[in-house]
Write a protein that holds these residues in place. Structure first.
Motif, PDB file in Angstrom:
ATOM      1  N   TYR A 100     -46.574 -38.800 -67.044  1.00 49.69           N
ATOM      2  CA  TYR A 100     -47.726 -38.066 -66.497  1.00 49.69           C
ATOM      3  C   TYR A 100     -48.092 -38.532 -65.086  1.00 49.69           C
ATOM      4  O   TYR A 100     -48.198 -37.727 -64.167  1.00 49.69           O
ATOM      5  CB  TYR A 100     -48.940 -38.189 -67.430  1.00 49.69           C
ATOM      6  N   TYR A 101     -48.313 -39.812 -64.870  1.00 48.89           N
ATOM      7  CA  TYR A 101     -48.764 -40.308 -63.567  1.00 48.89           C
ATOM      8  C   TYR A 101     -47.711 -40.110 -62.474  1.00 48.89           C
ATOM      9  O   TYR A 101     -48.038 -39.778 -61.338  1.00 48.89           O
ATOM     10  CB  TYR A 101     -49.182 -41.781 -63.668  1.00 48.89           C
ATOM     11  N   GLY A 102     -46.462 -40.310 -62.808  1.00 43.83           N
ATOM     12  CA  GLY A 102     -45.393 -40.101 -61.832  1.00 43.83           C
ATOM     13  C   GLY A 102     -45.277 -38.645 -61.406  1.00 43.83           C
ATOM     14  O   GLY A 102     -45.156 -38.340 -60.220  1.00 43.83           O
ATOM     15  N   VAL A 103     -45.325 -37.743 -62.397  1.00 43.49           N
ATOM     16  CA  VAL A 103     -45.248 -36.311 -62.098  1.00 43.49           C
ATOM     17  C   VAL A 103     -46.452 -35.894 -61.257  1.00 43.49           C
ATOM     18  O   VAL A 103     -46.312 -35.188 -60.249  1.00 43.49           O
ATOM     19  CB  VAL A 103     -45.160 -35.472 -63.394  1.00 43.49           C
ATOM     20  N   CYS A 104     -47.645 -36.353 -61.641  1.00 42.96           N
ATOM     21  CA  CYS A 104     -48.860 -35.999 -60.893  1.00 42.96           C
ATOM     22  C   CYS A 104     -48.787 -36.495 -59.453  1.00 42.96           C
ATOM     23  O   CYS A 104     -49.180 -35.785 -58.521  1.00 42.96           O
ATOM     24  CB  CYS A 104     -50.101 -36.557 -61.580  1.00 42.96           C
ATOM     25  N   ALA A 105     -48.294 -37.697 -59.258  1.00 40.88           N
ATOM     26  CA  ALA A 105     -48.183 -38.244 -57.903  1.00 40.88           C
ATOM     27  C   ALA A 105     -47.203 -37.430 -57.066  1.00 40.88           C
ATOM     28  O   ALA A 105     -47.487 -37.110 -55.898  1.00 40.88           O
ATOM     29  CB  ALA A 105     -47.748 -39.705 -57.966  1.00 40.88           C
ATOM     30  N   ASP A 106     -46.068 -37.054 -57.646  1.00 39.01           N
ATOM     31  CA  ASP A 106     -45.083 -36.260 -56.907  1.00 39.01           C
ATOM     32  C   ASP A 106     -45.599 -34.858 -56.594  1.00 39.01           C
ATOM     33  O   ASP A 106     -45.378 -34.335 -55.499  1.00 39.01           O
ATOM     34  CB  ASP A 106     -43.770 -36.175 -57.685  1.00 39.01           C
ATOM     35  N   VAL A 107     -46.297 -34.248 -57.564  1.00 41.14           N
ATOM     36  CA  VAL A 107     -46.868 -32.918 -57.335  1.00 41.14           C
ATOM     37  C   VAL A 107     -47.945 -32.987 -56.258  1.00 41.14           C
ATOM     38  O   VAL A 107     -48.029 -32.123 -55.383  1.00 41.14           O
ATOM     39  CB  VAL A 107     -47.412 -32.305 -58.647  1.00 41.14           C
ATOM     40  N   GLN A 108     -48.763 -34.037 -56.275  1.00 37.70           N
ATOM     41  CA  GLN A 108     -49.798 -34.208 -55.258  1.00 37.70           C
ATOM     42  C   GLN A 108     -49.167 -34.370 -53.871  1.00 37.70           C
ATOM     43  O   GLN A 108     -49.653 -33.809 -52.891  1.00 37.70           O
ATOM     44  CB  GLN A 108     -50.675 -35.423 -55.581  1.00 37.70           C
ATOM     45  N   GLU A 109     -48.075 -35.113 -53.814  1.00 42.01           N
ATOM     46  CA  GLU A 109     -47.374 -35.291 -52.538  1.00 42.01           C
ATOM     47  C   GLU A 109     -46.841 -33.960 -52.017  1.00 42.01           C
ATOM     48  O   GLU A 109     -46.948 -33.658 -50.825  1.00 42.01           O
ATOM     49  CB  GLU A 109     -46.238 -36.293 -52.711  1.00 42.01           C
ATOM     50  N   LEU A 110     -46.273 -33.156 -52.910  1.00 41.92           N
ATOM     51  CA  LEU A 110     -45.808 -31.816 -52.511  1.00 41.92           C
ATOM     52  C   LEU A 110     -46.973 -30.962 -52.025  1.00 41.92           C
ATOM     53  O   LEU A 110     -46.870 -30.264 -51.019  1.00 41.92           O
ATOM     54  CB  LEU A 110     -45.148 -31.106 -53.700  1.00 41.92           C
ATOM     55  N   SER A 111     -48.071 -31.010 -52.737  1.00 39.24           N
ATOM     56  CA  SER A 111     -49.245 -30.218 -52.394  1.00 39.24           C
ATOM     57  C   SER A 111     -49.787 -30.604 -51.022  1.00 39.24           C
ATOM     58  O   SER A 111     -50.231 -29.744 -50.258  1.00 39.24           O
ATOM     59  CB  SER A 111     -50.323 -30.415 -53.459  1.00 39.24           C
ATOM     60  N   ASN A 112     -49.741 -31.887 -50.684  1.00 35.35           N
ATOM     61  CA  ASN A 112     -50.237 -32.341 -49.384  1.00 35.35           C
ATOM     62  C   ASN A 112     -49.372 -31.864 -48.232  1.00 35.35           C
ATOM     63  O   ASN A 112     -49.829 -31.792 -47.097  1.00 35.35           O
ATOM     64  CB  ASN A 112     -50.336 -33.864 -49.354  1.00 35.35           C
ATOM     65  N   GLN A 113     -48.110 -31.535 -48.501  1.00 34.10           N
ATOM     66  CA  GLN A 113     -47.194 -31.078 -47.455  1.00 34.10           C
ATOM     67  C   GLN A 113     -47.316 -29.590 -47.170  1.00 34.10           C
ATOM     68  O   GLN A 113     -46.786 -29.108 -46.178  1.00 34.10           O
ATOM     69  CB  GLN A 113     -45.754 -31.398 -47.846  1.00 34.10           C
ATOM     70  N   VAL A 114     -48.026 -28.857 -48.034  1.00 40.61           N
ATOM     71  CA  VAL A 114     -48.164 -27.413 -47.867  1.00 40.61           C
ATOM     72  C   VAL A 114     -49.127 -27.124 -46.723  1.00 40.61           C
ATOM     73  O   VAL A 114     -50.224 -27.665 -46.665  1.00 40.61           O
ATOM     74  CB  VAL A 114     -48.672 -26.753 -49.170  1.00 40.61           C
ATOM     75  N   VAL A 115     -48.683 -26.274 -45.797  1.00 39.94           N
ATOM     76  CA  VAL A 115     -49.535 -25.871 -44.681  1.00 39.94           C
ATOM     77  C   VAL A 115     -50.305 -24.637 -45.106  1.00 39.94           C
ATOM     78  O   VAL A 115     -49.720 -23.622 -45.454  1.00 39.94           O
ATOM     79  CB  VAL A 115     -48.683 -25.565 -43.429  1.00 39.94           C
ATOM     80  N   ARG A 116     -51.604 -24.754 -45.077  1.00 39.46           N
ATOM     81  CA  ARG A 116     -52.461 -23.622 -45.422  1.00 39.46           C
ATOM     82  C   ARG A 116     -52.906 -22.974 -44.123  1.00 39.46           C
ATOM     83  O   ARG A 116     -53.779 -23.482 -43.439  1.00 39.46           O
ATOM     84  CB  ARG A 116     -53.638 -24.094 -46.243  1.00 39.46           C
ATOM     85  N   ALA A 117     -52.279 -21.865 -43.781  1.00 38.99           N
ATOM     86  CA  ALA A 117     -52.479 -21.274 -42.467  1.00 38.99           C
ATOM     87  C   ALA A 117     -53.358 -20.041 -42.491  1.00 38.99           C
ATOM     88  O   ALA A 117     -53.402 -19.309 -41.525  1.00 38.99           O
ATOM     89  CB  ALA A 117     -51.124 -20.935 -41.859  1.00 38.99           C
ATOM     90  N   SER A 118     -54.078 -19.788 -43.564  1.00 42.06           N
ATOM     91  CA  SER A 118     -54.892 -18.577 -43.597  1.00 42.06           C
ATOM     92  C   SER A 118     -55.974 -18.609 -42.527  1.00 42.06           C
ATOM     93  O   SER A 118     -56.326 -17.588 -41.955  1.00 42.06           O
ATOM     94  CB  SER A 118     -55.517 -18.376 -44.975  1.00 42.06           C
ATOM     95  N   SER A 119     -56.505 -19.794 -42.212  1.00 38.45           N
ATOM     96  CA  SER A 119     -57.537 -19.854 -41.187  1.00 38.45           C
ATOM     97  C   SER A 119     -56.966 -19.467 -39.825  1.00 38.45           C
ATOM     98  O   SER A 119     -57.636 -18.826 -39.016  1.00 38.45           O
ATOM     99  CB  SER A 119     -58.150 -21.250 -41.117  1.00 38.45           C
ATOM    100  N   LEU A 120     -55.725 -19.825 -39.567  1.00 36.59           N
ATOM    101  CA  LEU A 120     -55.068 -19.444 -38.324  1.00 36.59           C
ATOM    102  C   LEU A 120     -54.926 -17.930 -38.234  1.00 36.59           C
ATOM    103  O   LEU A 120     -55.224 -17.321 -37.208  1.00 36.59           O
ATOM    104  CB  LEU A 120     -53.699 -20.110 -38.230  1.00 36.59           C
ATOM    105  N   VAL A 121     -54.495 -17.311 -39.327  1.00 36.35           N
ATOM    106  CA  VAL A 121     -54.321 -15.860 -39.361  1.00 36.35           C
ATOM    107  C   VAL A 121     -55.668 -15.165 -39.238  1.00 36.35           C
ATOM    108  O   VAL A 121     -55.811 -14.174 -38.506  1.00 36.35           O
ATOM    109  CB  VAL A 121     -53.593 -15.426 -40.655  1.00 36.35           C
ATOM    110  N   GLU A 122     -56.693 -15.672 -39.922  1.00 36.04           N
ATOM    111  CA  GLU A 122     -58.019 -15.075 -39.827  1.00 36.04           C
ATOM    112  C   GLU A 122     -58.569 -15.181 -38.414  1.00 36.04           C
ATOM    113  O   GLU A 122     -59.200 -14.249 -37.913  1.00 36.04           O
ATOM    114  CB  GLU A 122     -58.967 -15.755 -40.819  1.00 36.04           C
ATOM    115  N   ASN A 123     -58.326 -16.298 -37.744  1.00 32.31           N
ATOM    116  CA  ASN A 123     -58.761 -16.464 -36.365  1.00 32.31           C
ATOM    117  C   ASN A 123     -58.071 -15.435 -35.472  1.00 32.31           C
ATOM    118  O   ASN A 123     -58.725 -14.773 -34.660  1.00 32.31           O
ATOM    119  CB  ASN A 123     -58.445 -17.889 -35.894  1.00 32.31           C
ATOM    120  N   LEU A 124     -56.764 -15.286 -35.620  1.00 28.92           N
ATOM    121  CA  LEU A 124     -56.024 -14.314 -34.822  1.00 28.92           C
ATOM    122  C   LEU A 124     -56.520 -12.902 -35.091  1.00 28.92           C
ATOM    123  O   LEU A 124     -56.757 -12.124 -34.163  1.00 28.92           O
ATOM    124  CB  LEU A 124     -54.523 -14.414 -35.118  1.00 28.92           C
TER     125      LEU A 124
END
Length: 144
Positions: A52-76
């Motif tokens: 459980y803890y290993g999977v959660c840590a790896d998933v959290q690491e993947l999640s932190n690498q995701v670029v959430r660019a909706s604010s950029l698109v909304e600004n444009l």
């Protein structure tokens, strides 16, 4: 999508189902005060046990690498919306002219003093250019 591909690879690495990895991601996105989070997390702990803890840590690491660019698109979109309100249908010619205008219009103000009085095209190339109307072949009106 890259996140789906990465979650699938993570699931294979941990020898779990892809849906379980996706569920971990969804549970981590729930607020801590949500009772559903704790119920779903308890089910995941039961399923994953010692992993459980290993999977959660790896998933959290993947999640932190995701670029959430909706604010950029909304600004444009908010910046472009002012140019679209008069036209119901946008053709390629209009969009090309708008792109040219936005790339060659000089900044009147900026947080960076080095940008004031320069256009995005000038900042990119480092070379000055004539006024954008003159670049299109028009003569600018000047008071004598």
């Amino acid at each position: 999508m890259a996140l789906d591909r990465d979650l699938t690879a993570l699931a294979q690495e941990w020898q779990i189902r892809g849906t379980t990895a996706r569920e971990v991601l969804q549970v981590q996105s729930l607020p801590t005060w949500d009772p559903n989070r704790w119920r779903r997390e308890a089910a995941l702990r039961e399923t994953l046990r010692g992993r459980y803890y290993g999977v959660c840590a790896d998933v959290q690491e993947l999640s932190n690498q995701v670029v959430r660019a909706s604010s950029l698109v909304e600004n444009l979109n908010s910046r472009l919306r002012t140019y679209f309100f008069l036209r119901r249908q946008l053709g390629e010619d209009y969009l090309t002219l708008l792109q040219f205008f936005l790339n060659h219009r000089r900044y009147l103000r900026s947080e960076d003093p080095g940008r004031v009085g320069k256009s995005p095209a000038e900042l990119l190339t480092g070379e000055p250019h004539a006024h954008w109307l003159e670049l299109l072949g028009y003569t600018r009106f000047a008071r004598s």
